[in-house]
Design an enzyme around this catalytic site. Structure first.
Site, PDB file in Angstrom:
ATOM      1  N   LYS A 102       0.848  -1.186   0.000  1.00  0.00           N
ATOM      2  CA  LYS A 102       0.000   0.000   0.000  1.00  0.00           C
ATOM      3  C   LYS A 102       0.891   1.247   0.000  1.00  0.00           C
ATOM      4  O   LYS A 102       1.809   1.365   0.795  1.00  0.00           O
ATOM      5  CB  LYS A 102      -0.904  -0.013   1.240  1.00  0.00           C
ATOM      6  CG  LYS A 102      -2.095   0.914   1.146  1.00  0.00           C
ATOM      7  CD  LYS A 102      -3.082   0.649   2.268  1.00  0.00           C
ATOM      8  CE  LYS A 102      -4.326   1.510   2.105  1.00  0.00           C
ATOM      9  NZ  LYS A 102      -5.329   1.252   3.139  1.00  0.00           N
ATOM     10  N   ARG A 134     -25.270   0.410   7.500  1.00  0.00           N
ATOM     11  CA  ARG A 134     -25.192  -1.029   7.277  1.00  0.00           C
ATOM     12  C   ARG A 134     -25.671  -1.829   8.493  1.00  0.00           C
ATOM     13  O   ARG A 134     -25.866  -3.036   8.404  1.00  0.00           O
ATOM     14  CB  ARG A 134     -23.750  -1.417   6.940  1.00  0.00           C
ATOM     15  CG  ARG A 134     -23.089  -0.476   5.957  1.00  0.00           C
ATOM     16  CD  ARG A 134     -21.772  -1.001   5.445  1.00  0.00           C
ATOM     17  NE  ARG A 134     -21.978  -1.696   4.184  1.00  0.00           N
ATOM     18  CZ  ARG A 134     -21.038  -2.394   3.559  1.00  0.00           C
ATOM     19  NH1 ARG A 134     -19.860  -2.530   4.101  1.00  0.00           N
ATOM     20  NH2 ARG A 134     -21.288  -2.979   2.428  1.00  0.00           N
ATOM     21  N   GLU A 146     -19.556  -3.553  10.342  1.00  0.00           N
ATOM     22  CA  GLU A 146     -20.399  -2.706  11.194  1.00  0.00           C
ATOM     23  C   GLU A 146     -21.536  -3.478  11.853  1.00  0.00           C
ATOM     24  O   GLU A 146     -21.893  -3.200  13.013  1.00  0.00           O
ATOM     25  CB  GLU A 146     -20.959  -1.543  10.359  1.00  0.00           C
ATOM     26  CG  GLU A 146     -19.930  -0.521   9.937  1.00  0.00           C
ATOM     27  CD  GLU A 146     -19.145  -0.916   8.699  1.00  0.00           C
ATOM     28  OE1 GLU A 146     -18.185  -0.203   8.353  1.00  0.00           O
ATOM     29  OE2 GLU A 146     -19.496  -1.954   8.078  1.00  0.00           O
TER      30      GLU A 146
END
Length: 620
Positions: A287, A398, A370
């Site tokens: 990354k 969500r 979540e």
């Protein structure tokens, strides 16, 4: 670097143009793409580290597959900048995340190359499988590819999708971009050796040829193919000493492969195209690849505002609501050892870094999950702990069912720290925090606060965490504290009236819009129009005294940085009517539409949810 300095990127007008380049030219193209991404994000802000990590992956996919006939589906979508540069949008890349410019995420209405819209996590496999299944029903033999990160695999929807997609026969590929943690144990040299053999063209051709030959041999051919397949699989399992998770789901597994080695990636994708069952390619990437600051600190450079390219330093930083939330939570946790903090892979973004260090035993990062975060917290609450779930407003959507079924219904004391509430700006439709109020307003046994200033946030946290019961939500916006008069010192946890209470016009609002209301009030007084402001801090339940106070005015107008349908403005108007109000009542809110990407200032101006909009409406 200016666009006219690009040698290879300027040759790419559409995806097919990339196929004309040699491997060495593709490598040079990747460096030009990185330069373009770094320069663009430095100017506009956006997702940097995630985009730099998938440059070679994206280039290799466009090189091997035929897009847009082949469909590429992104998970979350914040890593799509290379894709946009390769699909006819490089001339507009400088507009990304700006008003009327390119979106920072894939959008079906922006380009035919964007097969499916994205913005939230863990959706790509399910969406891509649906696309692949639809193609099969139509006799379309093109490929469908889902690109998903290892972080997104912590979301349950990803497993639901891969479990279902494992039954699909062909032309379906999942690319796992593994840039942080090891999902599979099969990362040793021998596993790489097996993968190197399996992706080589001679192996694929020889294997396919042998199978075709044996299948034609009468009686013993097909049994022999099955026997050889079983022997190969048994050998592989014993050699690697582990069952592969993805193969157990029904996928043909390639990996791990070097996600920055173009030749290895190209060979892998070509091999995957020949497999007659769903394929998972496990690519290991770095990354922030190619920009030292982002490689060393990928978390801070995941999503970043404008910054100086040479130093890597952000161009501005001020204390935010998230910072205050984190400090206040640490203060309260020092006083009460039952307070726990939960995050869904957003420790830094929600201001919980200090808490995670000071209270390690009471800090829980559950990953991008979540729904699990809420139900896990409900379990904590059922045993007397006080869970505080810090979550962005857009991601809380969500977990609606869990809030109702697992928290509210059981009357558990569970606290939501709702960050990025309201308009968030450049991330656009998928990230605007404008639905949480309507959502929470429909849930019984819920108390909701929406403070304007930092000290109000601290007071609401103490009230909601220490003294309140049941489900409590404390919502606060992205960014810094808004305008505050020097003499402002009044604070009420429920509601307050500001200005001439004998005026005929009343502004009602909550959250940071109160600051704009104060400015509008000041400007209106200059033209001889006196208004009063009713500031709600506790927006659910609304204090009956607030309704009573408002009922004495002739004109009452509610300004709300959220959805009109189901919002507090609708509830307040209904309560006013019940109280016998006979004056004129109006609401300015977001009416049945999504809010496109632009700066917060530009969005608020368009919605008439700033001081100028309030001024204009209240002077009529």
């Amino acid at each position: 670097m200016e666009n006219n300095a690009f040698i290879y990127l300027d040759k790419i007008e559409k995806s097919q143009d990339i196929k004309k380049l040699s491997i060495d030219e593709l490598k040079a193209l990747c460096e030009e793409i990185r330069s373009a991404i770094i320069g663009t994000v430095a100017e506009n802000g956006g997702h940097l580290a995630s985009n730099l990590g998938v440059v070679e992956l994206t280039v290799a996919m466009h090189y091997v597959f035929d897009m847009p006939e082949d469909s590429l589906v992104f998970d979350v979508g914040h890593q799509c900048y290379t894709h946009k540069l390769l699909t006819g949008r490089k001339e507009r890349i400088s507009t990304i995340r700006r008003k009327d410019g390119l979106s920072g995420f894939p959008r079906r209405d922006e380009s035919e190359y964007d097969a499916f819209g994205a913005g939230h996590s863990s959706t790509s496999i399910s969406a891509a499988y649906g696309i692949a299944k639809a193609k099969a029903l139509k006799g379309d033999l093109s490929h469908t590819i889902a690109l998903i990160g290892d972080g997104s695999f912590t979301g349950g929807l990803a497993f639901e999708g891969i479990n279902n997609a494992g039954r699909f026969k062909k032309n379906f590929i999942v690319v796992l971009n593994d840039n942080k943690m090891s999902i599979s144990k099969n990362v040793g040299a021998f596993a790489r050796y097996l993968t190197g053999i399996r992706i080589s063209p001679w192996y694929i051709n020889a294997k396919s040829g042998l199978e075709r030959f044996l299948n034609k041999v009468p009686l013993v051919g097909k049994p022999l193919v099955n026997l050889l397949t079983k022997l190969k699989n048994n050998f592989k399992k014993k050699a690697i000493k582990s069952n592969n998770l993805f193969e157990n789901f029904g996928f043909f597994y390639y990996g791990p492969v070097d996600g920055h080695d173009l030749e290895e990636l190209i060979n892998t994708f070509r091999a995957a195209k020949k497999v007659t069952k769903p394929v998972l390619i496990h690519a290991v990437t770095v990354k922030g690849k190619g920009y030292g600051f982002a490689e060393k600190d990928p978390k801070n450079y995941h999503g970043i505002g404008k910054f100086d390219v040479d130093s890597g330093e952000p161009l501005s930083h001020s204390t935010s609501y998230s910072d205050i939330f984190g400090k206040c939570l640490c203060h309260l946790a020092n006083q009460k050892n039952s307070i726990c903090a939960i995050t869904a892979a957003m420790t830094m973004g929600t201001g919980l870094t200090e808490f995670s260090h000071k209270f390690k035993d009471r800090f829980f990062d559950v990953g991008i999950a979540e729904e699990h975060a809420v139900t896990f917290g409900a379990g904590l609450a059922s045993q007397g702990m006080i869970p505080v779930f810090a979550v962005y407003s857009t991601f809380l959507q969500r977990a609606y069912d869990q809030l109702i079924h697992d928290v509210s219904l059981q009357k558990l004391h569970f606290v939501l720290g709702i960050d990025r509430a309201g308009i968030v700006g450049e991330d656009g439709e998928t990230h605007q925090g404008v639905f949480d109020v309507s959502m929470l307003n429909s849930i019984p046994n819920t108390t909701c606060y929406s403070p304007c200033y930092f000290d109000e946030l601290a007071s609401c946290m103490e009230q909601g965490i220490i003294r309140d019961k049941n489900l409590v939500a404390i919502r606060y916006p992205r960014g810094v504290e808004p305008y505050r008069p020097d003499d402002f010192d009044e604070l009420d946890i429920n509601f307050s009236l500001y200005g001439n209470k004998n005026a005929s016009r009343l502004i009602v609002t909550y959250g940071r819009l109160f600051a704009d209301a104060l400015i509008a009030k000041r400007e209106l007084s200059k033209i001889g129009i006196e208004v009063c402001i009713l500031k709600l801090c506790r927006i659910k339940p609304i204090d009956p005294e607030a309704v009573k106070a408002a009922s004495g005015f002739k004109k009452v107008h509610f300004f709300e940085e959220g959805m009109l349908a189901g919002g507090i403005g609708e509830t307040f108007g209904y309560l006013l009517e019940e109280a016998g109000f006979i004056g004129k009542y109006g609401i300015t809110a977001i009416n049945d539409s999504f809010v496109p990407h632009a700066s917060v200032k530009e969005s608020m101006t368009k919605l008439k949810l700033n001081s100028l909009g309030i001024y204009d409406i209240m002077r009529r």
